[in-house]
Design a protein around this motif. Structure first.
Motif, mmCIF file in Angstrom:
data_model
loop_
_atom_site.group_PDB
_atom_site.id
_atom_site.type_symbol
_atom_site.label_atom_id
_atom_site.label_comp_id
_atom_site.label_asym_id
_atom_site.label_seq_id
_atom_site.Cartn_x
_atom_site.Cartn_y
_atom_site.Cartn_z
ATOM 1 N N GLN A 16 0.835 -1.195 0.000
ATOM 2 C CA GLN A 16 0.000 0.000 0.000
ATOM 3 C C GLN A 16 0.875 1.251 0.000
ATOM 4 O OE1 GLN A 16 -3.413 0.025 -0.177
ATOM 5 N NE2 GLN A 16 -3.149 -2.163 -0.500
ATOM 6 N N PRO A 17 0.479 2.270 -0.753
ATOM 7 C CA PRO A 17 1.279 3.492 -0.773
ATOM 8 C C PRO A 17 1.171 4.266 0.530
ATOM 9 C CG PRO A 17 -0.726 3.776 -2.052
ATOM 10 C CD PRO A 17 -0.679 2.338 -1.629
ATOM 11 N N LEU A 23 7.056 5.270 -6.163
ATOM 12 C CA LEU A 23 6.160 4.497 -7.022
ATOM 13 C C LEU A 23 6.906 4.220 -8.315
ATOM 14 C CD1 LEU A 23 3.071 6.803 -6.514
ATOM 15 C CD2 LEU A 23 3.546 4.674 -5.296
ATOM 16 N N LEU A 24 7.174 2.953 -8.597
ATOM 17 C CA LEU A 24 7.938 2.580 -9.785
ATOM 18 C C LEU A 24 6.981 2.127 -10.884
ATOM 19 C CD1 LEU A 24 10.735 2.089 -11.071
ATOM 20 C CD2 LEU A 24 10.646 -0.221 -10.097
ATOM 21 N N PHE A 25 7.086 2.761 -12.050
ATOM 22 C CA PHE A 25 6.198 2.470 -13.174
ATOM 23 C C PHE A 25 6.985 1.918 -14.358
ATOM 24 C CE2 PHE A 25 4.111 5.778 -10.747
ATOM 25 C CZ PHE A 25 2.815 5.301 -10.665
ATOM 26 N N ARG A 26 6.339 1.019 -15.100
ATOM 27 C CA ARG A 26 6.927 0.460 -16.317
ATOM 28 C C ARG A 26 6.733 1.427 -17.487
ATOM 29 N NH1 ARG A 26 4.316 -3.634 -13.989
ATOM 30 N NH2 ARG A 26 2.489 -3.342 -15.289
ATOM 31 N N VAL A 27 7.797 1.604 -18.234
ATOM 32 C CA VAL A 27 7.774 2.336 -19.497
ATOM 33 C C VAL A 27 8.425 1.406 -20.508
ATOM 34 C CG1 VAL A 27 8.583 4.371 -20.752
ATOM 35 C CG2 VAL A 27 7.922 4.569 -18.344
ATOM 36 N N ARG A 28 7.702 1.068 -21.543
ATOM 37 C CA ARG A 28 8.185 0.108 -22.548
ATOM 38 C C ARG A 28 8.592 -1.209 -21.899
ATOM 39 N NH1 ARG A 28 10.634 5.030 -24.256
ATOM 40 N NH2 ARG A 28 9.483 5.891 -25.995
ATOM 41 N N GLY A 29 7.845 -1.622 -20.878
ATOM 42 C CA GLY A 29 8.083 -2.901 -20.232
ATOM 43 C C GLY A 29 9.135 -2.908 -19.140
ATOM 44 N N LEU A 30 9.796 -1.784 -18.906
ATOM 45 C CA LEU A 30 10.855 -1.713 -17.897
ATOM 46 C C LEU A 30 10.488 -0.697 -16.815
ATOM 47 C CD1 LEU A 30 13.923 -1.572 -20.299
ATOM 48 C CD2 LEU A 30 13.071 -3.563 -19.065
ATOM 49 N N GLN A 56 -0.430 14.125 -10.004
ATOM 50 C CA GLN A 56 -1.476 13.361 -10.673
ATOM 51 C C GLN A 56 -1.938 12.208 -9.804
ATOM 52 O OE1 GLN A 56 0.429 12.310 -14.454
ATOM 53 N NE2 GLN A 56 -0.898 13.791 -15.473
ATOM 54 N N ASP A 57 -3.095 11.687 -10.140
ATOM 55 C CA ASP A 57 -3.654 10.501 -9.503
ATOM 56 C C ASP A 57 -3.001 9.274 -10.141
ATOM 57 O OD1 ASP A 57 -5.256 8.287 -8.798
ATOM 58 O OD2 ASP A 57 -7.096 9.469 -8.838
ATOM 59 N N PHE A 58 -2.325 8.447 -9.344
ATOM 60 C CA PHE A 58 -1.634 7.288 -9.917
ATOM 61 C C PHE A 58 -2.539 6.061 -10.044
ATOM 62 C CE2 PHE A 58 -0.608 7.121 -5.391
ATOM 63 C CZ PHE A 58 -0.920 5.808 -5.063
ATOM 64 N N THR A 59 -3.834 6.194 -9.716
ATOM 65 C CA THR A 59 -4.754 5.069 -9.855
ATOM 66 C C THR A 59 -5.586 5.153 -11.132
ATOM 67 O OG1 THR A 59 -6.531 6.123 -8.581
ATOM 68 C CG2 THR A 59 -4.903 4.820 -7.340
ATOM 69 N N THR A 60 -5.267 6.125 -11.990
ATOM 70 C CA THR A 60 -6.005 6.269 -13.247
ATOM 71 C C THR A 60 -5.613 5.164 -14.222
ATOM 72 O OG1 THR A 60 -4.330 7.682 -14.253
ATOM 73 C CG2 THR A 60 -6.091 8.785 -12.990
ATOM 74 N N MET A 61 -6.368 5.057 -15.295
ATOM 75 C CA MET A 61 -6.091 4.044 -16.312
ATOM 76 C C MET A 61 -4.762 4.283 -17.018
ATOM 77 S SD MET A 61 -8.315 1.781 -16.025
ATOM 78 C CE MET A 61 -7.832 0.814 -17.440
ATOM 79 N N ILE A 62 -4.239 5.474 -16.938
ATOM 80 C CA ILE A 62 -2.921 5.754 -17.534
ATOM 81 C C ILE A 62 -1.811 5.136 -16.692
ATOM 82 C CG2 ILE A 62 -1.244 7.581 -18.062
ATOM 83 C CD1 ILE A 62 -3.675 9.362 -18.718
ATOM 84 N N TRP A 63 -1.897 5.282 -15.358
ATOM 85 C CA TRP A 63 -0.801 4.872 -14.485
ATOM 86 C C TRP A 63 -0.996 3.524 -13.797
ATOM 87 C CZ3 TRP A 63 3.481 7.028 -15.496
ATOM 88 C CH2 TRP A 63 3.517 8.323 -15.965
#
Length: 75
Positions: A16-17, A23-30, A56-63
């Protein structure tokens, strides 16, 4: 075990945040993009499109689908 867990053992993965978590996010699979958890569902991160730091809200469909993990520093 995920690469991020192996490379930086002082960073502990959590489910849980919490404010101050990375917060680590994938970009192009990495896992290449990092946001700073501000509490609730908000994060601070650098946006290439905006050319600046944004909140921004990190729970959106983008993130949300790109979220690789949530990490807190334990050192």
């Amino acid at each position: 075990m995920r690469l991020a867990d192996q490379v930086r053992p002082e960073w502990r993965r959590v489910s849980q945040p919490v404010e101050g978590a990375a917060l680590l996010f994938r970009v192009r699979g990495l896992g290449l993009h990092v946001g700073y958890a501000l509490g609730g569902r908000r994060m601070l991160h650098a946006s290439g499109e905006a050319g600046q730091s944004v909140i921004q809200d990190f729970t959106t469909m983008i993130w949300a689908p790109r979220l690789e993990g949530i990490y807190v520093y334990d050192a």
